[in-house]
Design a protein around this motif. Structure first.
Motif, mmCIF file in Angstrom:
data_model
loop_
_atom_site.group_PDB
_atom_site.id
_atom_site.type_symbol
_atom_site.label_atom_id
_atom_site.label_comp_id
_atom_site.label_asym_id
_atom_site.label_seq_id
_atom_site.Cartn_x
_atom_site.Cartn_y
_atom_site.Cartn_z
ATOM 1 N N GLY A 49 0.847 -1.239 0.008
ATOM 2 C CA GLY A 49 -0.006 0.049 -0.069
ATOM 3 C C GLY A 49 0.702 1.144 0.084
ATOM 4 N N GLN A 50 0.341 2.199 -0.644
ATOM 5 C CA GLN A 50 0.965 3.685 -0.592
ATOM 6 C C GLN A 50 0.420 4.720 0.340
ATOM 7 O OE1 GLN A 50 3.515 4.142 -2.732
ATOM 8 N NE2 GLN A 50 3.573 1.886 -2.943
ATOM 9 N N MET A 51 1.129 5.586 0.769
ATOM 10 C CA MET A 51 0.305 6.694 1.586
ATOM 11 C C MET A 51 0.015 7.951 0.784
ATOM 12 S SD MET A 51 3.065 7.088 4.788
ATOM 13 C CE MET A 51 3.601 5.687 5.738
ATOM 14 N N ASN A 52 -1.325 7.745 0.346
ATOM 15 C CA ASN A 52 -2.088 8.773 -0.551
ATOM 16 C C ASN A 52 -2.771 9.827 0.084
ATOM 17 O OD1 ASN A 52 -0.890 7.169 -2.723
ATOM 18 N ND2 ASN A 52 -2.603 5.851 -2.631
ATOM 19 N N LEU A 53 -2.760 9.805 1.272
ATOM 20 C CA LEU A 53 -3.529 10.668 1.909
ATOM 21 C C LEU A 53 -2.764 12.328 2.042
ATOM 22 C CD1 LEU A 53 -4.559 8.823 5.246
ATOM 23 C CD2 LEU A 53 -6.048 9.409 3.242
ATOM 24 N N PRO A 54 -3.491 13.367 2.232
ATOM 25 C CA PRO A 54 -2.744 14.472 2.171
ATOM 26 C C PRO A 54 -1.681 14.563 3.314
ATOM 27 C CG PRO A 54 -5.021 14.976 2.325
ATOM 28 C CD PRO A 54 -4.823 13.333 2.424
ATOM 29 N N ARG A 55 -0.643 15.405 3.141
ATOM 30 C CA ARG A 55 0.467 15.440 4.076
ATOM 31 C C ARG A 55 -0.023 15.546 5.561
ATOM 32 N NH1 ARG A 55 5.990 15.790 4.011
ATOM 33 N NH2 ARG A 55 6.890 17.187 5.684
ATOM 34 N N GLU A 56 -0.728 16.575 5.583
ATOM 35 C CA GLU A 56 -1.195 17.016 7.305
ATOM 36 C C GLU A 56 -1.827 15.772 7.864
ATOM 37 O OE1 GLU A 56 -2.202 18.439 4.183
ATOM 38 O OE2 GLU A 56 -0.460 20.051 4.410
ATOM 39 N N THR A 57 -2.756 15.177 6.996
ATOM 40 C CA THR A 57 -3.383 13.846 7.618
ATOM 41 C C THR A 57 -2.518 12.696 7.915
ATOM 42 O OG1 THR A 57 -5.306 14.409 6.381
ATOM 43 C CG2 THR A 57 -5.149 12.045 7.138
ATOM 44 N N LEU A 58 -1.457 12.418 7.014
ATOM 45 C CA LEU A 58 -0.614 11.256 7.373
ATOM 46 C C LEU A 58 0.457 11.933 8.754
ATOM 47 C CD1 LEU A 58 0.843 10.876 4.001
ATOM 48 C CD2 LEU A 58 -0.282 9.189 5.165
ATOM 49 N N LEU A 59 0.905 13.071 8.737
ATOM 50 C CA LEU A 59 1.363 13.581 9.837
ATOM 51 C C LEU A 59 0.560 13.394 11.024
ATOM 52 C CD1 LEU A 59 3.499 16.481 8.253
ATOM 53 C CD2 LEU A 59 4.446 14.150 8.971
ATOM 54 N N ARG A 60 -0.547 13.767 10.883
ATOM 55 C CA ARG A 60 -1.629 13.869 12.454
ATOM 56 C C ARG A 60 -1.592 12.343 12.625
ATOM 57 N NH1 ARG A 60 -5.444 16.177 10.575
ATOM 58 N NH2 ARG A 60 -6.739 14.415 9.932
ATOM 59 N N ASN A 61 -1.662 11.450 11.735
ATOM 60 C CA ASN A 61 -1.755 10.002 12.038
ATOM 61 C C ASN A 61 -0.563 9.269 12.637
ATOM 62 O OD1 ASN A 61 -4.608 10.163 11.021
ATOM 63 N ND2 ASN A 61 -4.076 9.065 9.219
ATOM 64 N N CYS A 62 0.566 9.782 12.036
ATOM 65 C CA CYS A 62 1.799 9.360 12.765
ATOM 66 C C CYS A 62 1.904 9.871 14.103
ATOM 67 C CB CYS A 62 3.030 9.808 11.764
ATOM 68 S SG CYS A 62 3.104 9.164 9.950
ATOM 69 N N ALA A 63 1.442 11.194 14.342
ATOM 70 C CA ALA A 63 1.672 11.591 15.656
ATOM 71 C C ALA A 63 0.867 10.901 16.733
ATOM 72 C CB ALA A 63 1.288 13.078 15.838
ATOM 73 N N ASN A 64 -0.566 10.589 16.346
ATOM 74 C CA ASN A 64 -1.206 9.583 16.937
ATOM 75 C C ASN A 64 -0.592 8.126 17.351
ATOM 76 O OD1 ASN A 64 -3.355 11.482 17.029
ATOM 77 N ND2 ASN A 64 -4.424 10.795 15.407
ATOM 78 N N TYR A 65 0.016 7.747 16.172
ATOM 79 C CA TYR A 65 0.741 6.276 16.401
ATOM 80 C C TYR A 65 1.866 6.266 17.208
ATOM 81 C CZ TYR A 65 3.297 2.246 15.123
ATOM 82 O OH TYR A 65 4.302 1.153 15.037
ATOM 83 N N ILE A 66 2.574 7.476 17.265
ATOM 84 C CA ILE A 66 3.820 7.579 17.987
ATOM 85 C C ILE A 66 3.238 7.564 19.636
ATOM 86 C CG2 ILE A 66 5.835 8.965 18.697
ATOM 87 C CD1 ILE A 66 5.915 9.692 15.720
ATOM 88 N N ASP A 67 2.211 8.553 19.696
ATOM 89 C CA ASP A 67 1.595 9.058 21.055
ATOM 90 C C ASP A 67 1.164 7.316 21.649
ATOM 91 O OD1 ASP A 67 2.326 11.469 21.013
ATOM 92 O OD2 ASP A 67 0.270 12.136 20.561
ATOM 93 N N ARG A 68 0.563 6.700 20.811
ATOM 94 C CA ARG A 68 0.197 5.468 21.420
ATOM 95 C C ARG A 68 1.085 4.296 21.836
ATOM 96 N NH1 ARG A 68 -3.910 6.152 17.081
ATOM 97 N NH2 ARG A 68 -5.977 7.255 18.012
ATOM 98 N N GLN A 69 2.387 4.394 21.011
ATOM 99 C CA GLN A 69 3.237 3.483 21.217
ATOM 100 C C GLN A 69 4.218 3.747 22.434
ATOM 101 O OE1 GLN A 69 4.283 0.546 19.212
ATOM 102 N NE2 GLN A 69 2.121 1.199 18.503
ATOM 103 N N LYS A 70 4.134 4.943 22.907
ATOM 104 C CA LYS A 70 5.035 5.372 24.134
ATOM 105 C C LYS A 70 4.232 4.815 25.430
ATOM 106 C CE LYS A 70 6.534 9.646 22.394
ATOM 107 N NZ LYS A 70 7.065 11.128 22.629
ATOM 108 N N CYS A 71 5.177 4.302 26.249
ATOM 109 C CA CYS A 71 4.672 3.835 27.525
ATOM 110 C C CYS A 71 4.498 4.672 28.546
ATOM 111 C CB CYS A 71 5.745 2.685 28.029
ATOM 112 S SG CYS A 71 5.961 1.449 26.925
#
Length: 71
Positions: free
Chosen positions: A49-71
């Protein structure tokens, strides 16, 4: 595939998944996914799969992912 071969293949796949699961810090990136796909699937990473969402959406999703991975 014989029963013995199936057991060996299952163990090989489990080992690949455990290695992927154990990755930490910067090792947990998209390249680790590609390595897993290439090692575990007959078709490899073809058609990944490719990351085809707008950059702002991808960055927001990445930030959410990172926040959830932190202990």
């Amino acid at each position: 595939m014989s029963l013995s071969e199936r057991g060996k293949e299952l163990q090989r796949l489990r080992n690949l998944l455990r290695t992927h699961k154990a990755r930490e810090n910067n090792a947990r990136c998209w390249m680790a996914d590609i390595t897993l796909y290439d090692s575990a699937l007959p078709e490899g990473s073809k058609g990944t799969g490719q990351m085809n969402l707008p950059r702002e959406t991808l960055l927001r999703n990445c930030a959410n992912y990172i926040d959830r991975q932190k202990c």
